[in-house]
Scaffold this motif. Structure first.
Motif, PDB file in Angstrom:
ATOM      1  N   VAL A 127      31.804  51.758 -46.059  1.00  6.01           N
ATOM      2  CA  VAL A 127      31.074  52.785 -46.801  1.00  6.01           C
ATOM      3  C   VAL A 127      30.621  53.868 -45.829  1.00  6.01           C
ATOM      4  O   VAL A 127      30.008  53.576 -44.801  1.00  6.01           O
ATOM      5  CB  VAL A 127      29.848  52.190 -47.536  1.00  6.01           C
ATOM      6  CG1 VAL A 127      29.039  53.283 -48.220  1.00  6.01           C
ATOM      7  CG2 VAL A 127      30.298  51.149 -48.545  1.00  6.01           C
ATOM      8  N   ARG A 129      28.559  57.730 -45.655  1.00  8.50           N
ATOM      9  CA  ARG A 129      27.590  58.556 -46.373  1.00  8.50           C
ATOM     10  C   ARG A 129      27.625  59.977 -45.815  1.00  8.50           C
ATOM     11  O   ARG A 129      27.702  60.185 -44.613  1.00  8.50           O
ATOM     12  CB  ARG A 129      26.182  57.993 -46.245  1.00  8.50           C
ATOM     13  CG  ARG A 129      26.015  56.706 -47.007  1.00  8.50           C
ATOM     14  CD  ARG A 129      24.541  56.352 -47.180  1.00  8.50           C
ATOM     15  NE  ARG A 129      24.423  55.146 -47.948  1.00  8.50           N
ATOM     16  CZ  ARG A 129      24.397  55.088 -49.278  1.00  8.50           C
ATOM     17  NH1 ARG A 129      24.464  56.185 -49.976  1.00  8.50           N
ATOM     18  NH2 ARG A 129      24.288  53.936 -49.897  1.00  8.50           N
ATOM     19  N   ALA A 136      27.441  58.313 -51.121  1.00  9.13           N
ATOM     20  CA  ALA A 136      28.292  57.268 -50.538  1.00  9.13           C
ATOM     21  C   ALA A 136      29.741  57.429 -50.976  1.00  9.13           C
ATOM     22  O   ALA A 136      30.029  57.802 -52.103  1.00  9.13           O
ATOM     23  CB  ALA A 136      27.780  55.900 -50.953  1.00  9.13           C
ATOM     24  N   ASN A 138      33.308  55.023 -50.583  1.00  3.91           N
ATOM     25  CA  ASN A 138      33.911  53.776 -50.165  1.00  3.91           C
ATOM     26  C   ASN A 138      35.384  54.016 -49.932  1.00  3.91           C
ATOM     27  O   ASN A 138      36.071  54.546 -50.788  1.00  3.91           O
ATOM     28  CB  ASN A 138      33.689  52.704 -51.240  1.00  3.91           C
ATOM     29  CG  ASN A 138      34.112  51.346 -50.770  1.00  3.91           C
ATOM     30  OD1 ASN A 138      35.221  51.159 -50.287  1.00  3.91           O
ATOM     31  ND2 ASN A 138      33.240  50.371 -50.917  1.00  3.91           N
TER      32      ASN A 138
END
Length: 140
Positions: A127, A129, A136, A138
């Protein structure tokens, strides 16, 4: 199936099955005017199945993109038909202009000259950010 060997170029190997097309897109390989082979779901003794990308040209490849999409993939540099370098690609700590922030309220949506920057916050789940708004992303 017959895929010729390359004389000078790059082979991205050990790509997890199904991730080859995402790498192809993020690396911008569709914009190249050179032979590119994407081989999907190849049998692999080590991985079971894998994808493979061969680029028949000596071009720069972003290791950050590869590490984001599939950490653990390998990049092989071929010169004069001989493997000259083999790199294992780790997960990058920071991504700059690899992906764009999807948050419509992020400053990068209105300030186009700002770099899209992400930091790795969860190594186990891959993840990242946004450094500006904390949205976020992924990799999976």
């Amino acid at each position: 199936m017959n895929i010729d060997s390359i004389h000078n170029g790059v082979v991205i190997d050990h790509i997890s099955a199904g991730r080859g097309m995402r790498l192809y897109d993020l690396l911008g390989l569709d914009k190249l005017n050179v032979p590119v082979a994407i081989i999907k779901n190849v049998n692999s003794g080590k991985m079971g199945r894998k994808d493979l990308i061969k680029v028949d040209a000596d071009i720069p490849i972003s290791l950050d993109v590869i590490g984001f999409v599939d950490p653990g993939a390998t990049v092989n540099i071929i010169k004069n038909g001989v493997l000259t370098e083999k790199r294992n690609v780790p997960m990058p700590e920071t991504l700059v202009n690899v992906i764009k922030c999807k948050n419509p309220r992020c400053i990068t949506s209105t300030e186009q000259e700002l770099d899209n920057m992400f930091r790795l916050t969860d190594r186990e789940n891959i993840v990242y950010r946004c450094v500006y708004c904390e949205a976020a992303v992924n990799a999976n």
